[in-house]
Design an enzyme around this catalytic site. Sequence first.
Site, PDB file in Angstrom:
ATOM      1  N   ARG A  35      54.585  30.022  45.622  1.00  0.00           N
ATOM      2  CA  ARG A  35      53.224  29.996  45.071  1.00  0.00           C
ATOM      3  C   ARG A  35      52.733  28.554  45.045  1.00  0.00           C
ATOM      4  NH1 ARG A  35      51.031  30.032  39.071  1.00  0.00           N
ATOM      5  NH2 ARG A  35      48.858  29.950  39.693  1.00  0.00           N
TER       6      ARG A  35
ATOM      7  N   HIS B 200      43.199  26.330  41.191  1.00  0.00           N
ATOM      8  CA  HIS B 200      44.076  25.919  40.093  1.00  0.00           C
ATOM      9  C   HIS B 200      43.465  24.663  39.454  1.00  0.00           C
ATOM     10  CE1 HIS B 200      48.495  26.167  38.627  1.00  0.00           C
ATOM     11  NE2 HIS B 200      47.930  25.210  37.904  1.00  0.00           N
TER      12      HIS B 200
ATOM     13  N   GLU C 165      45.114  30.632  35.294  1.00  0.00           N
ATOM     14  CA  GLU C 165      44.926  30.364  33.873  1.00  0.00           C
ATOM     15  C   GLU C 165      43.499  29.982  33.479  1.00  0.00           C
ATOM     16  OE1 GLU C 165      47.807  27.563  32.408  1.00  0.00           O
ATOM     17  OE2 GLU C 165      49.478  28.870  32.881  1.00  0.00           O
TER      18      GLU C 165
ATOM     19  N   ASN D  25      51.736  34.060  33.288  1.00  0.00           N
ATOM     20  CA  ASN D  25      52.416  32.781  33.075  1.00  0.00           C
ATOM     21  C   ASN D  25      52.822  32.737  31.611  1.00  0.00           C
ATOM     22  OD1 ASN D  25      51.373  32.311  35.629  1.00  0.00           O
ATOM     23  ND2 ASN D  25      50.116  30.551  35.044  1.00  0.00           N
TER      24      ASN D  25
ATOM     25  N   TYR E  88      55.054  30.517  28.620  1.00  0.00           N
ATOM     26  CA  TYR E  88      55.840  29.351  28.197  1.00  0.00           C
ATOM     27  C   TYR E  88      56.386  29.512  26.782  1.00  0.00           C
ATOM     28  CZ  TYR E  88      54.511  27.154  32.511  1.00  0.00           C
ATOM     29  OH  TYR E  88      54.389  26.891  33.847  1.00  0.00           O
TER      30      TYR E  88
ATOM     31  N   GLU F 245      54.365  32.103  36.526  1.00  0.00           N
ATOM     32  CA  GLU F 245      54.886  30.811  36.061  1.00  0.00           C
ATOM     33  C   GLU F 245      55.774  31.036  34.851  1.00  0.00           C
ATOM     34  OE1 GLU F 245      52.229  27.541  35.096  1.00  0.00           O
ATOM     35  OE2 GLU F 245      50.975  28.025  36.842  1.00  0.00           O
TER      36      GLU F 245
HETATM   37  C1  GAL Z   1      50.501  25.801  33.266  1.00  0.00           C
HETATM   38  C2  GAL Z   1      49.782  25.316  34.491  1.00  0.00           C
HETATM   39  C3  GAL Z   1      50.641  24.514  35.420  1.00  0.00           C
HETATM   40  C4  GAL Z   1      51.646  23.626  34.724  1.00  0.00           C
HETATM   41  C5  GAL Z   1      52.355  24.358  33.600  1.00  0.00           C
HETATM   42  C6  GAL Z   1      53.282  23.502  32.758  1.00  0.00           C
HETATM   43  O1  GAL Z   1      49.596  25.931  32.219  1.00  0.00           O
HETATM   44  O2  GAL Z   1      49.246  26.396  35.223  1.00  0.00           O
HETATM   45  O3  GAL Z   1      49.793  23.817  36.280  1.00  0.00           O
HETATM   46  O4  GAL Z   1      51.128  22.434  34.389  1.00  0.00           O
HETATM   47  O5  GAL Z   1      51.443  24.951  32.741  1.00  0.00           O
HETATM   48  O6  GAL Z   1      52.600  22.901  31.716  1.00  0.00           O
END
Ligand code: GAL
Length: 454
Positions: free
Chosen positions: A80, A124, A169, A290, A292, A362
């Site tokens: 990707r 992006h 995002e 995505n 985190y 992600e």
């Molecule tokens: C996401 C973003 C990425 C990368 C990642 C880590 O929000 O799509 O470009 O930066 O976080 O922070």
Amino acid sequence: MSNSAFPSLPASFVWGVSTAAYQIEGAVTEGGRGATSWDAFCATPGRVFDGHTGEIACDHYHRYPEDIALMKQLGIDAYRFSFAWSRIQPTGSGAVNADGLAFYDRLVDGLLEAGIAPTPTLFHWDTPLALEEKGGWLNRDITDRFADYAHIMGTHFADRIPQWITINEPVVLTMLGYGAGIQAPGQQLGFGALPAAHHQLLAHGRAVTALRAAGADNIGIANNHAPTWAASEKEEDQQAAGLYDAIANWVFADPILLGRYPAELEPFLPVGAQDDLPAISVPIDWYGINYYNPTKVSAPGESTGLIDGQELDIDLPFALQDIEGYPTTDFDWPVVPEAFTELLTSFQTRYGSALPPIYITENGCAINDGPNADGVVADQRRIDYTASHLAAIADAVDAGVDVRGYFHWSLLDNFEWAVGFSQRFGLIYTDYETQERIPKQSYWWYRDVIQSHR
Ligand code: GAL
């Protein structure tokens, strides 16, 4: 029989890595590329950590053959990356820049030769500056421009690209770019940012339609989602968390998957937004998530809360709180894999049969370990993070969620937006002085995970 480290993941599971144009390409004035909102943001003193910029970044524009070779050795199925709109149309509209297309021809053909499926994102965050100067994503006109651009890319690449992503995002560009002003274009509009959300959603829907008209197929979006935890059972915290959840999650998923907006946000959307819902909710083939970390939210109190260490300067009806009791990454983000399972199962519950298959577009962590005296990058914490999050996906699959693939963020350390090169998300270490790439221990671990699953 498979010896997979994650046997619950389907045999056809797609293993990948993820990057984005402005974060890795560099070469910002080469090949006829037009300036973007991020070039302008980086050039504004005080905006980005230590004055870092994406001017050179990982120099991927020149070093892509080496990067493809590293991906081949890693054994991934799919890569990707993002197309930089301003390489294709330097001002975001009008004639196509042949040099820009030629760069992506070389990249796409190199990936196909290496047996890796090119999986591009059309956008992006690197808005062509000429469009940003006309209001960017606050100006509805950009949706026409984006549909044209999508049609150009679909027409040129449909026969070579098996999977497409429209936008990355939209929540982050809306909240951090137009709402809080800590990313490009640096506006602090608070709730006044919501038209940017609507226009990105409309641009997504129109791009799906334009790509299909050009013969492209297998199209999704990459949305960031964070389970929202209320800070307490108190009514005011619950209410604040509910509103935040609508802004951070459901305003980006409900219109696409259900064809409606969360009712509490309707007053902040452009007049007539409802009329666009059919265009926004055109069917997609899969939905990209995505993930985190989760977010903890309280009613606004003395502190307005911090985002990535930056205090917000605007009045909001909620505050973000630290999540205690979990390990953190070097970016201070809490590591909570069980919230990933919670997120995936909550999608299943909320959307039911309206939910298409899911790809994780992600997931990853900032772990800033560098090479030791022997040149080895022993990033065990990234291995632990990734293993626990793959296990969390497997748990969601066991609970009946249809997850088809995983793109790790990121292939290599790169330009991490407002914090520049200070945070390292890569499976590969980037030496920014020499541009040497050093596969970390996590790279070799991920290769073994992929091999075990074959
Ligand atoms: C996401 C973003 C990425 C990368 C990642 C880590 O929000 O799509 O470009 O930066 O976080 O922070």
